[in-house]
Design a protein around this motif. Sequence first.
Motif, PDB file in Angstrom:
ATOM      1  N   ASP A 163      -1.321   3.796   8.300  1.00  0.00           N
ATOM      2  CA  ASP A 163      -0.393   2.671   8.254  1.00  0.00           C
ATOM      3  C   ASP A 163      -0.105   2.231   6.820  1.00  0.00           C
ATOM      4  N   SER A 164       1.028   1.543   6.652  1.00  0.00           N
ATOM      5  CA  SER A 164       1.389   1.002   5.346  1.00  0.00           C
ATOM      6  C   SER A 164       2.014  -0.370   5.538  1.00  0.00           C
ATOM      7  N   VAL A 165       1.847  -1.227   4.525  1.00  0.00           N
ATOM      8  CA  VAL A 165       2.379  -2.590   4.587  1.00  0.00           C
ATOM      9  C   VAL A 165       2.964  -2.963   3.236  1.00  0.00           C
TER      10      VAL A 165
ATOM     11  N   LYS B  70      -0.977  -6.941  13.530  1.00  0.00           N
ATOM     12  CA  LYS B  70      -0.756  -5.580  14.036  1.00  0.00           C
ATOM     13  C   LYS B  70      -1.856  -5.197  15.017  1.00  0.00           C
ATOM     14  N   SER B  71      -3.111  -5.492  14.665  1.00  0.00           N
ATOM     15  CA  SER B  71      -4.232  -5.168  15.548  1.00  0.00           C
ATOM     16  C   SER B  71      -4.131  -5.936  16.859  1.00  0.00           C
TER      17      SER B  71
ATOM     18  N   THR C 114      -2.190  -7.401   8.937  1.00  0.00           N
ATOM     19  CA  THR C 114      -3.149  -6.459   9.515  1.00  0.00           C
ATOM     20  C   THR C 114      -3.738  -7.008  10.810  1.00  0.00           C
ATOM     21  N   GLU C 115      -4.121  -8.298  10.799  1.00  0.00           N
ATOM     22  CA  GLU C 115      -4.645  -8.905  12.022  1.00  0.00           C
ATOM     23  C   GLU C 115      -3.597  -8.916  13.130  1.00  0.00           C
TER      24      GLU C 115
ATOM     25  N   THR D 213      -7.018  -0.400  16.394  1.00  0.00           N
ATOM     26  CA  THR D 213      -6.675  -1.508  15.498  1.00  0.00           C
ATOM     27  C   THR D 213      -5.530  -1.131  14.563  1.00  0.00           C
ATOM     28  N   GLY D 214      -5.078   0.087  14.650  1.00  0.00           N
ATOM     29  CA  GLY D 214      -3.982   0.580  13.831  1.00  0.00           C
ATOM     30  C   GLY D 214      -3.887   2.077  14.023  1.00  0.00           C
TER      31      GLY D 214
ATOM     32  N   VAL E  37      -1.047  -9.827   3.473  1.00  0.00           N
ATOM     33  CA  VAL E  37      -1.471  -8.494   3.914  1.00  0.00           C
ATOM     34  C   VAL E  37      -2.550  -8.612   4.992  1.00  0.00           C
ATOM     35  N   LEU E  38      -3.511  -9.534   4.778  1.00  0.00           N
ATOM     36  CA  LEU E  38      -4.553  -9.745   5.780  1.00  0.00           C
ATOM     37  C   LEU E  38      -3.958 -10.213   7.104  1.00  0.00           C
TER      38      LEU E  38
ATOM     39  N   SER F 249       0.837  -1.200   0.000  1.00  0.00           N
ATOM     40  CA  SER F 249       0.000   0.000   0.000  1.00  0.00           C
ATOM     41  C   SER F 249       0.869   1.246   0.000  1.00  0.00           C
TER      42      SER F 249
END
Length: 240
Positions: A182-184, A158-159, A155-156, A177-178, A151-152, A30
Amino acid sequence: MQPITSSTSIEQTRQHIHIAFSIPHRITSSAVLNGGIIHADHLVNLNVPKHNQCTEPPEETLAQYCIASGWKGTAVGMMTAASMDSFRMAKETVQDIDVVVMVTAGLSNARRIGDHAEHRFMVASPESPGTINIVVLTSAALTEAAGIEAVLMVTEAKSAALQNAGIKSAVSDGIATGTGTDSVAIVSGHGPETVRYCGKHVLFGEILGRMVTDTVAASIEWEFSDANSEPTSDEHHLRK
């Protein structure tokens, strides 16, 4: 430059984290510069002031920085207002597959998913740069679907790290949750192993989720430590 895999090296300064590839790698990201799915020679996470007065588009700032640094070829670029001292890196090798996780983190704009957005137009862009930036790199060749699944998972994870730390949204006071920016980036290797699945039912996903959770937790710890007011050497946080 410090080698981290057979085809990847990393450099940390107070201004950037620079990852260089000896051959182009496919990156799913992203990122503001060359985001999406692209083959690249470099990946950079650039530090910018929290209240940046620059009026040029962020992708132009990143592109010019790469040119000025002499990095030839295609670059994927992220921005962050978080200190480079928050950088944490973890590496594991399991069944001959390298997995590397790199994180910079700041919490100044922590948010919970669904919070009221400050920008009330559908095409508006956030003014603040990325805050929790996560790069995952593996020596295995990921299919495009596996890259998106990664990516999913990131994200999980990180949260989960923010939930474990009890970080609250500045807007709703719910568990964050972030952050809002944010960027990944997921960097696929060249094998010979191919990973087609990386969800929670497979070993690759287990390792990826645990590593990201732990590395984000280690990075955000800097926010609450005395270290954030003390000078450190450029290489101090290159941890494995």
